[in-house]
Scaffold this motif. Structure first.
Motif, PDB file in Angstrom:
ATOM      1  N   ILE A   1      30.058 -14.620   4.549  1.00 22.59           N
ATOM      2  CA  ILE A   1      28.780 -13.952   3.838  1.00 22.59           C
ATOM      3  C   ILE A   1      28.302 -12.790   4.918  1.00 22.59           C
ATOM      4  O   ILE A   1      28.043 -11.619   4.396  1.00 22.59           O
ATOM      5  N   ASP A   2      28.335 -13.196   6.325  1.00 24.80           N
ATOM      6  CA  ASP A   2      27.854 -12.097   7.121  1.00 24.80           C
ATOM      7  C   ASP A   2      28.840 -10.865   7.037  1.00 24.80           C
ATOM      8  O   ASP A   2      28.438  -9.617   6.876  1.00 24.80           O
TER       9      ASP A   2
ATOM     10  N   ARG B   1      33.626 -16.417  -3.031  1.00 22.97           N
ATOM     11  CA  ARG B   1      34.044 -15.464  -2.649  1.00 22.97           C
ATOM     12  C   ARG B   1      34.296 -14.117  -3.667  1.00 22.97           C
ATOM     13  O   ARG B   1      35.315 -13.719  -3.884  1.00 22.97           O
TER      14      ARG B   1
ATOM     15  N   ARG C   1      19.976 -13.868   0.083  1.00 22.49           N
ATOM     16  CA  ARG C   1      19.714 -13.968   1.276  1.00 22.49           C
ATOM     17  C   ARG C   1      18.317 -14.254   1.445  1.00 22.49           C
ATOM     18  O   ARG C   1      18.090 -15.317   2.427  1.00 22.49           O
TER      19      ARG C   1
ATOM     20  N   TYR D   1      36.915 -14.247   4.672  1.00 19.09           N
ATOM     21  CA  TYR D   1      35.796 -13.616   4.996  1.00 19.09           C
ATOM     22  C   TYR D   1      34.451 -14.347   4.756  1.00 19.09           C
ATOM     23  O   TYR D   1      34.476 -15.189   4.057  1.00 19.09           O
TER      24      TYR D   1
ATOM     25  N   MET E   1      28.825 -17.872  -3.126  1.00 21.14           N
ATOM     26  CA  MET E   1      29.623 -17.226  -2.148  1.00 21.14           C
ATOM     27  C   MET E   1      30.622 -18.087  -1.806  1.00 21.14           C
ATOM     28  O   MET E   1      31.699 -17.455  -1.291  1.00 21.14           O
TER      29      MET E   1
ATOM     30  N   ILE F   1      30.291  -9.786   4.338  1.00 19.25           N
ATOM     31  CA  ILE F   1      30.087  -9.268   3.023  1.00 19.25           C
ATOM     32  C   ILE F   1      28.775  -8.461   3.213  1.00 19.25           C
ATOM     33  O   ILE F   1      28.792  -7.059   2.774  1.00 19.25           O
ATOM     34  N   GLN F   2      27.709  -8.933   3.934  1.00 23.14           N
ATOM     35  CA  GLN F   2      26.460  -8.192   3.862  1.00 23.14           C
ATOM     36  C   GLN F   2      26.508  -7.009   4.792  1.00 23.14           C
ATOM     37  O   GLN F   2      25.538  -6.129   4.687  1.00 23.14           O
TER      38      GLN F   2
ATOM     39  N   MET G   1      28.158  -3.935   2.809  1.00 23.09           N
ATOM     40  CA  MET G   1      27.279  -3.366   1.622  1.00 23.09           C
ATOM     41  C   MET G   1      26.400  -2.435   2.146  1.00 23.09           C
ATOM     42  O   MET G   1      25.792  -2.373   3.090  1.00 23.09           O
TER      43      MET G   1
ATOM     44  N   LEU H   1      32.641  -7.754  -4.081  1.00 24.70           N
ATOM     45  CA  LEU H   1      31.042  -7.222  -4.195  1.00 24.70           C
ATOM     46  C   LEU H   1      31.400  -5.464  -4.228  1.00 24.70           C
ATOM     47  O   LEU H   1      32.146  -5.070  -3.704  1.00 24.70           O
TER      48      LEU H   1
END
Ligand code: FES
Ligand code: FES
Ligand code: FES
Lengths: 362, 362, 362
Positions: free
Chosen positions: A355-356, C315, C330, A353, C312, A358-359, A362, C318
């Protein structure tokens, strides 16, 4: 220098683990041990899956351990059982690595490799040592600033006794008999059987042995790969079998903490002066003294001289006393070569997975 | 940053080495010094050929030193003379590197390079300094957390005196005369001859100098490659020769321990108040204070600011006081470039045997 | 892990900088601050251009700072103004880097990037916090052995309060109301607005709040890139606006010292018990306790578990409380990507001269 992963390592004595979580480090992995409601020991990676707080700073809640930072709870299987936040949904990757753990004969053992390959029968069997009636037990633990194989070398070559332990554990060079060493290899065990015949008893047996002026001394060390040793040491009348004499059963349990640190647990039981507390105290004091004042400074000095260089690449001169240590090294080298690093170590985080992703979620 | 190998380095004062072995580290090599039966100093690599224990933790047995771990004994030539084990055969590779050592003028000197090239005549000759009748001697030693060339820089540029030692060794910027510096290079020696004319005597000469209110002050520093300095410092009546005045002979012996540590030995003799013990005490105290409270913190702070970066690559601004230091650096650079690392360092272990061979012969 | 260079960082409180030079380290650069004759703060690279002594060990001479080693003096513009040696000529490269500095609202701010881009209006405006009449002020400073973004994470996710600060700053998990978090991003500011409605007042407000048994609690954190946070926290009667209640204005100023060290300054003003010194003492003590006994050990333990690995790439799982921290990360990532390292950092030494040139000119 490296580690054997698929093996049981001693994580401490049973009584080290009470109601509170216990933090230990084995093979560079931070681990937390705790007891579930019924007292069963659990062992997890000591690093919360959320923001990597040490679970060992948290508290035990029934069968779970609660992270001290934001309160996630993890079960014995390493899976998150409670998320106190938002809609209480438990994220799919909210889990930490679990390590098989076994409690037996006063000791806690953790399997550092592939959990699928953990087999309780491979744990060192010490029942014959510590479950004997009327054998009082003393023990101790040290942290040594050295690579574990240097401690193995020390224990498998007891010829150092008359120099390093002259006056404490031995009578020194002058009054000692000739040392005979017999080395045997069987499976993953290397035995170094030391004999000194017809000599004066050494300091820590002298007081308890009154049956003869001269004695035969034996000191039999059994190394079990990767780094646990069982040790029978005692004196008897010249020419008589060891069983007639007085003796100690000792285990030396070495646990690699890192490439430059080793945890050392030992336990000793005996068949003499069994009611006499002062003998227990004296024995514990003598072993502590010999180890912390004589062995440890020497092994640490050797480590300092060797740095991070592998022993063989320094081309040591080899003496007759090195036979057992060299066989143990050769055997351990083979075991390490044969194992692949277990997937559970390489793959300790959930893959795939970004960062994108994850974000977005959220 | 690097070392010159083919050179004599000070390993300590004669009285540092008594009956017990002495451990020192020079150019990152652990060394042991000991005295044989007749008092002659020996110097060996402080690492047993067997399992690399420090010989300095062992004991002297006649002309040999005995390893503290399993009892091998080595002679002054580095060759094993006694193996207490098995058939007492001495393995061919049971030897440690030996280092030529010379004792002269209160000092122990060790040659770190190719033993074949060691020449006693190259040892710094201090007879003219310390073999004078009625010249009382004081001395001291420090361990500095710095690369040795930074200490050379400090000693060759005494312009720092009126700032760093204001009120201790000097009168500070206000009351000092103009500093004249003459720099001379001859062979492997760089001289920085400092003069201040017609000024008030500095604090540590004031009490002993009563012959005139104003004085001429000289401070002549002779750097001998790689890092030993001879220092004549004194006051005399204005216009008179230095010999008529009072003066100190000081030697500053820098020994590189590692790239970031330097051992510093100094010895000072004087021609004044020679019976007065209190002057000896005061002098020793003043030098100790100046060095440990003023120079050392400054050099350590400079080291911290420079890190492991070479001086010239940081492009320092150069002032007139740098002339001697820059010439010494250029000379030392040339000497280091000209030498190849001596074979004895590169080849400190016996070549050409393998694990298989070892294990067959055991 | 990296730094944003074009930004103002807090170098300390105004009263930290008196007559003596002050050494600080920001973004791994050693800096010296001093006040010129009229009290204006100056900031220079804390490394003399000559032999790299720390100017902060020297002394202020009018508008200049004098190097403690050989006496060069540098002005506020970083240019050498006095060379006490030789013909007093000032070498062209005798200069050190200067850093723009601003003093405002009790604080000293230093611009670490390209001096041309420094703009006073970008300094965090705290007038509304600390220039209020009758708002007594308390403050504190810590050095934390951690990367600065871990402290940001801590401050932007106050969900840790009921676990980490149970019994000190909060009532713990049991007696707390439900936490509501609203996250907003505007320009280079990320706001995390925390609310708990209709609960018992937390320990440090309990004594000062007598107007109702239950309260609404707010804790609004405004992160200003790269790492300064403004924090409004208070209680009021249920359903009533915050202005009617009692509250603290707190600023948390994080200054990266290195990749593994952060300086943390905080200042708090309040609108209650404003004459009562014992409330100031208690407040300062409570914040000190919470930070040094609870937050710091946790953040340091997290740092130890993470090592030098980027968050990050480990991992993390979150949770809902991570929303503000992830947005700040970010945003900061984007700012760092957008800036090129300012020329003044890359080019901190005068270019284009060689050893040969130096030695000819001496
Ligand atoms: S770090 Fe464990 S819950 Fe946040
Ligand atoms: S290490 Fe020296 S004899 Fe064994
Ligand atoms: S180091 Fe600053 S003047 Fe020499």
């Amino acid at each position: 220098m490296s580690f054997l992963w698929n093996a049981w390592y001693c994580a401490g004595l049973s009584h080290d683990l009470g109601q509170e979580p216990l933090a230990v480090k084995i093979l560079e992995q931070p681990l937390v041990l705790y007891r579930t409601d019924d007292g069963t020991p659990s062992c997890l990676h000591d690093r919360c899956a959320h923001r990597f707080a040490p679970l060992s700073m948290g508290k035990v809640c029934g069968d779970n351990i609660q992270c001290p930072y934001h309160g996630l709870q993890f079960g014995s299987d390493g899976i998150c059982k409670r998320n106190p936040w938002g809609n209480h949904h438990i994220p799919i990757n909210a889990k930490v690595r679990r390590f098989p753990v076994i409690e037996r004969d006063m000791l806690l053992w953790v399997w550092m490799g592939d959990p699928e390959r953990a087999c309780a029968e491979d744990v060192l069997d010490l029942a014959a040592h510590f479950n004997l009636p009327h054998h009082p037990v003393v023990y101790g633990s040290y942290s040594l600033p050295v690579y574990y194989e240097l401690v193995t070398d020390n224990l498998l070559d007891l010829s150092h006794g008359i120099y390093l332990h002259a006056g404490s554990l031995t009578n020194g060079e002058e009054s000692s008999g000739e040392l005979q060493v017999d080395v045997q290899v069987e499976g993953n065990v290397v035995a170094a059987l030391h004999r000194r015949l017809n000599e004066a008893p050494s300091p820590h047996f002298k007081k308890s042995w009154t049956r003869s002026e001269r004695i035969d001394h034996h000191s039999d060390m059994y190394w079990h790969a990767p780094c646990n040793l069982v040790h029978d040491v005692g004196v008897t009348a010249p020419g008589r079998p060891a069983e007639e004499g007085i003796y100690l059963h000792v285990v030396h349990l070495l646990t690699p903490v890192s490439m430059s640190e080793t945890k050392y647990h030992w336990i000793a039981s005996r068949n003499f002066d069994i009611e006499d507390e002062s003998v227990s105290k004296a024995l514990q004091g003598a072993i502590n003294h010999a180890f912390t004042q004589e062995d440890e400074p020497m092994i640490a000095a050797v480590q300092e001289r060797m740095g991070t260089t592998d022993l063989m690449s320094l081309r040591p001169v080899l003496l007759v006393g090195d036979a057992a240590g060299m066989r143990a090294r050769r055997l351990l080298d083979r075991l390490r070569r044969e194992e692949t690093v277990p997937p559970a170590v390489a793959d300790s985080h959930v893959q795939g997975y970004s960062i994108d992703h994850i974000q977005q979620t959220m």
